[in-house]
Design an enzyme around this catalytic site. Sequence first.
Site, short mmCIF file in Angstrom:
data_model
loop_
_atom_site.label_atom_id
_atom_site.label_comp_id
_atom_site.label_asym_id
_atom_site.label_seq_id
_atom_site.Cartn_x
_atom_site.Cartn_y
_atom_site.Cartn_z
N THR A 1 0.85 -1.19 0.00
CA THR A 1 0.00 0.00 0.00
C THR A 1 0.88 1.24 0.00
O THR A 1 1.91 1.26 0.68
CB THR A 1 -0.86 0.00 1.28
OG1 THR A 1 -1.79 -1.06 1.18
CG2 THR A 1 -1.58 1.32 1.50
N GLY B 1 -10.11 -2.78 4.24
CA GLY B 1 -9.06 -2.78 5.25
C GLY B 1 -9.00 -1.47 6.03
O GLY B 1 -9.97 -0.72 6.13
N ASP B 2 -7.83 -1.19 6.56
CA ASP B 2 -7.64 0.01 7.39
C ASP B 2 -7.43 1.27 6.55
O ASP B 2 -7.68 2.38 7.02
CB ASP B 2 -6.41 -0.18 8.29
CG ASP B 2 -5.15 -0.43 7.47
OD1 ASP B 2 -5.20 -1.22 6.49
OD2 ASP B 2 -4.10 0.17 7.77
N THR C 1 0.70 0.69 6.96
CA THR C 1 0.63 -0.29 5.88
C THR C 1 0.72 -1.65 6.55
O THR C 1 1.24 -1.78 7.64
CB THR C 1 1.77 -0.09 4.87
OG1 THR C 1 1.66 -1.08 3.85
CG2 THR C 1 3.14 -0.19 5.50
N GLY C 2 0.19 -2.65 5.87
CA GLY C 2 0.26 -3.99 6.45
C GLY C 2 -1.11 -4.60 6.59
O GLY C 2 -2.07 -4.15 5.97
N GLY D 1 -4.48 -5.01 7.44
CA GLY D 1 -5.42 -3.99 7.89
C GLY D 1 -6.25 -4.39 9.09
O GLY D 1 -6.56 -3.56 9.94
C1 SD4 Z 1 -5.16 -3.49 3.86
N1 SD4 Z 1 -3.46 -2.14 4.90
O1 SD4 Z 1 -6.08 -3.41 3.07
C2 SD4 Z 1 -3.93 -2.63 3.62
C3 SD4 Z 1 -2.93 -3.41 2.88
C4 SD4 Z 1 -1.54 -2.89 2.94
O2 SD4 Z 1 0.64 -3.04 2.44
O3 SD4 Z 1 -1.22 -1.95 3.58
N2 SD4 Z 1 -0.62 -3.49 2.32
O4 SD4 Z 1 -5.15 -4.25 4.81
#
Ligand code: SD4
Length: 333
Positions: free
Chosen positions: A198, A228-229, A249-250, A252
Amino acid sequence: MLAASLAVFAAACAPRGDRDDSLKSSSSETAAPPHPPARPVVLATWNHGLPANLAGLARLADGGSALDAVEAGCRVVELDCPDMTVGLGSRPDRDGFVTLDASIMTGEGRAGAVAFVRGVIHPISLARLVMERTPHVLLVGAGAEQFARECKVELRDECQRCDAPGGACLSPAAEREWRAWLTEKRYEPKINIENHDTISMLALDREGRMAAGSTTSGLAYKMHGRVGDSPIVGAGIFVDAPIGGAICTGLGETVLRTLGAHLAVEAMRAGATPQEACEHAIRRVIAKNGDPSGYQVGMLAMDYAGRTGAFAVQRGFTYALQEQLRDAASALA
Ligand code: SD4
């Protein structure tokens, strides 16, 4: 051990006299930033944070605001076809649809977001339009797409018509990977070294205005309708003048359970540096989500003096500060 370090941090972050005043007003809309920076600062997630920052800095050099910079940076990555986690070239959900999430926010508390949208080339710009042209903060799905058509934003037409799973919306690379995934069909959405990226971005301009933005396709092969977040203000992004901003990021779900970005900004309000704030928020994510070995979350923060921080659950979280790529420290180092 973790509880002890959080307790030490909590004590270190106990509100101080001067900062505590900011806790009294729930919204600091009129507060002027304390120390406008000598030069603008841009901060963005992952390797593609670098082209995003360059676009943001160029926009700032052109007289643009922090908000313009964040939008410009995110737009670059939304168009980057090899990137399969942002924009219409992304991996689809498990039913073969690319659905996108984005949000944007300023330190004055203005915010806009879109979630679960299809066919929109620049969700970050649509999020900005939600902020600027509607009384709302978040539009989702068909309603967000209708608003996109009303605003005449760039759409990919075939996606508007595409009802068949795996139809014409997918890039050839995404379609190939999705079809390979279908042969196993293991529903195990997780964010790790192979499945991330992201773009989330923070900018502080010369006038001392801060903005944050985030745009993503979320998890590859997620359930249809999963959000997601990233488009949730307070979770994936948060900015509050005159304290600072944070972006994530990560995975969510882990950030949603803790409202990670808000948590980090509130830690700064209580006296933490941006680095301490990121560490505090990431440790809370870990404390609330159990075994951290299977997921990644990266967090970046900045205060209104332009000081920045970065921390992640696992090693491997890269980010860009101005024109430089860096590696964040991590809890599981
Ligand atoms: C999610 N946070 O939809 C996002 C994905 C993401 O690096 O950040 N990927 O969960």
